[in-house]
Design an enzyme around this catalytic site. Structure first.
Site, short mmCIF file in Angstrom:
data_model
loop_
_atom_site.label_atom_id
_atom_site.label_comp_id
_atom_site.label_asym_id
_atom_site.label_seq_id
_atom_site.Cartn_x
_atom_site.Cartn_y
_atom_site.Cartn_z
N HIS A 153 0.83 -1.21 0.00
CA HIS A 153 0.00 0.00 0.00
C HIS A 153 0.87 1.27 0.00
O HIS A 153 0.42 2.32 0.45
CB HIS A 153 -0.96 0.05 1.20
CG HIS A 153 -1.69 -1.23 1.44
ND1 HIS A 153 -2.94 -1.50 0.93
CD2 HIS A 153 -1.31 -2.35 2.12
CE1 HIS A 153 -3.32 -2.72 1.30
NE2 HIS A 153 -2.34 -3.27 2.01
N SER A 274 14.22 22.60 -15.09
CA SER A 274 13.02 23.41 -15.28
C SER A 274 13.45 24.78 -15.80
O SER A 274 14.49 25.30 -15.40
CB SER A 274 12.30 23.57 -13.95
OG SER A 274 11.48 24.73 -13.97
N LYS A 280 15.40 22.51 -9.86
CA LYS A 280 14.73 21.29 -10.29
C LYS A 280 15.61 20.35 -11.11
O LYS A 280 16.39 20.79 -11.94
CB LYS A 280 13.51 21.64 -11.14
CG LYS A 280 12.39 22.22 -10.32
CD LYS A 280 11.60 21.15 -9.63
CE LYS A 280 10.30 20.98 -10.37
NZ LYS A 280 9.56 19.86 -9.87
N GLU A 287 9.38 9.37 -16.54
CA GLU A 287 7.97 9.72 -16.77
C GLU A 287 7.53 9.36 -18.18
O GLU A 287 6.40 8.93 -18.41
CB GLU A 287 7.75 11.21 -16.52
CG GLU A 287 7.89 11.59 -15.06
CD GLU A 287 7.91 13.09 -14.87
OE1 GLU A 287 6.93 13.63 -14.35
OE2 GLU A 287 8.91 13.74 -15.26
#
Ligand code: ARG
Length: 457
Positions: A153, A274, A280, A287
């Site tokens: 979980h 970024s 960043k 992704e």
């Protein structure tokens, strides 16, 4: 090439909707190879003269050299790679080129070419997956005893080793490779010689062409052979399952790389920055692997839906079989390569992983098991006692093994100081030495087997 019975040529729309050359030119190598096998057989069987067969074969080599050098020309009037090549051959060798299409049709030709292409894609996937497995096994060997929290979980469950976690993906990819291998063995029958749908009256030798193209045998039913795209679907379904595994691995890296986790530093070479937030470092490659998986599954769905309503034999809908397969193969190859680099080059922050395992009450099950083993308490009661200990540790803001003995004994008097040995994360993982468990020595055993299977030793 088929205008004999027509009074009028196709409209601009007809030409555009009909043309597959913009994408099926990717089949040119396969098309040339299949034509060469076919014409050699026609010559050997005396269906065309040895001289014509030789002229055609040489011409095909010249066309291939031209394609290699200049690319394949895209002329919609020539519809597809098969007619494009035949037309160019005719320009080079003259009317004798027209003998090449004896005893064959574009229907068995495209089925053959496409099988050859998909077979290569399967082999490439297998090679890429083997490389990714080698990365996983290498990193797992380095981290067979590195402690991290195992989750259910996505909540801390029990300590595991990073090596064990990475080897879980080795197993998934092992199954993926076996799915591709299984699909390959079913694919490996040759449709050439099935002609349009019914076979041919010419005395062809299908066994010879099948063998020349590396197939196990000719397909057994001409109607099936020109209508079957199972091999492409098998590929897409194996690719989907594989992409799904890559997506789960990518997801783990994304979560692990986020600052609150901080389990991994991704390689700069597979990250991006970024344009507004200078601090960043984004896990874009991971992704996109996760994102591409949706597209690969979409490709499998697209071809299933294309095929599901088609009567025997060939229908032009089947021309739409190629774009999803080409797309999926490109996406899969990129995804495998990206994950191979990510696994090989990421820096695992084992200090953070260990800390997370220690702070997450990951050894609560070990306390319960200790109570069962050492104090002969039924597991349900041990579970309850342990819950009270976790509650107390949480209230005091400490780890389980930081609770003083008198505090533990106040919860249950049967606890003694031997318990601390069971509460360390190292003792916890070392104890889980059941076959396939997370104990370092068990992980090392499996890593050794995997290295042998991959030819790494
Ligand atoms: N371009 C076609 C395809 O990819 C080749 C087969 C054409 N056959 C036909 N009967 N029109 O499916």
């Amino acid at each position: 090439m088929w205008g004999g019975r027509f009074a009028e040529g196709p409209s601009a729309i007809m030409r555009e909707i009909n043309a597959s050359i913009p994408f099926d030119k990717a089949l040119w190598r396969q098309d040339i190879a299949a034509s060469k096998a076919h014409v050699a057989m026609l010559g050997a069987q005396g269906i065309v003269s040895a001289e014509d067969a030789a002229t055609i074969a040489e011409g095909l080599d010249k066309v291939a050299a031209e394609y290699e050098r200049d690319g394949v020309p895209e002329n919609w009037d020539l519809e597809d790679i098969h007619m494009t090549t035949e037309a160019r051959l005719a320009e080079m060798v003259g009317p004798v080129a027209g003998r090449l299409h004896t005893a064959r049709s574009r229907n068995d030709q495209v089925a053959t070419d496409f099988r050859l292409w998909v077979r290569d894609a399967m082999d490439q996937a297998d090679e890429g997956l083997a490389a990714l497995q080698r990365s996983l096994v290498t990193r797992a060997g380095e981290h067979s005893a590195s402690i991290m929290p195992g989750f259910t979980h996505l909540q801390t469950a029990q300590p595991v080793t990073l090596g064990h976690h990475l080897m879980a993906y080795y197993e998934m990819l092992r199954r993926d490779r076996s799915r591709f291998a299984d699909a390959r063995s079913r694919l490996n029958e040759c449709p050439l010689g099935s002609a349009a749908l019914a076979g041919t009256g010419f005395p062809i030798d299908r066994a010879t062409t099948a063998q020349a193209l590396g197939f196990e045998r000719p397909t057994a039913n001409s109607l099936d052979a020109v209508s079957d795209r199972d091999f492409a679907l098998d590929y897409l379904m194996a690719a989907s399952q594989c992409a799904l595994h890559l997506s789960r691995l990518a997801e783990e890296f994304i979560v692990w790389a986020s600052q609150p986790f901080g389990f991994v530093r991704l390689p700069d070479s597979l990250s991006t920055g970024s344009s507004i937030m200078p601090q960043k470092k984004n896990p874009d490659a991971a992704e996109l692997v996760r994102g591409h998986t949706g597209r690969v599954i979409g490709c499998a769905t697209a071809l299933m839906v294309t095929m599901k309503g088609l009567p025997l034999a060939y229908s032009k809908d089947m021309q739409d079989d190629k774009p999803p397969v080409f797309e999926a193969a490109g996406l899969l190859a990129l995804s495998i390569a990206a994950m191979t680099g990510m696994v090989a080059e990421s820096e695992f922050r084992t200090d953070r992983m260990r800390q997370a395992a220690e702070l997450g009450y990951a050894t609560a099950t070990d306390l319960a098991d200790w109570l069962v083993r050492e104090a002969d308490i039924p597991f349900r009661e041990a579970h309850h006692i342990t819950g009270a200990a976790v509650k107390r540790a949480e209230a005091d803001g400490v780890a389980l093994d930081q609770l003083p003995l008198d505090v533990l004994q106040a919860i249950d008097s049967r606890i003694d100081d031997r318990v601390y040995k069971a509460l360390s994360v190292d003792a916890s993982v070392a104890s889980r030495a059941s076959y396939g468990g997370t104990a370092p020595k068990e992980v090392e055993r499996r890593v050794t087997e995997a290295r042998q299977a991959l030819g790494m030793t």
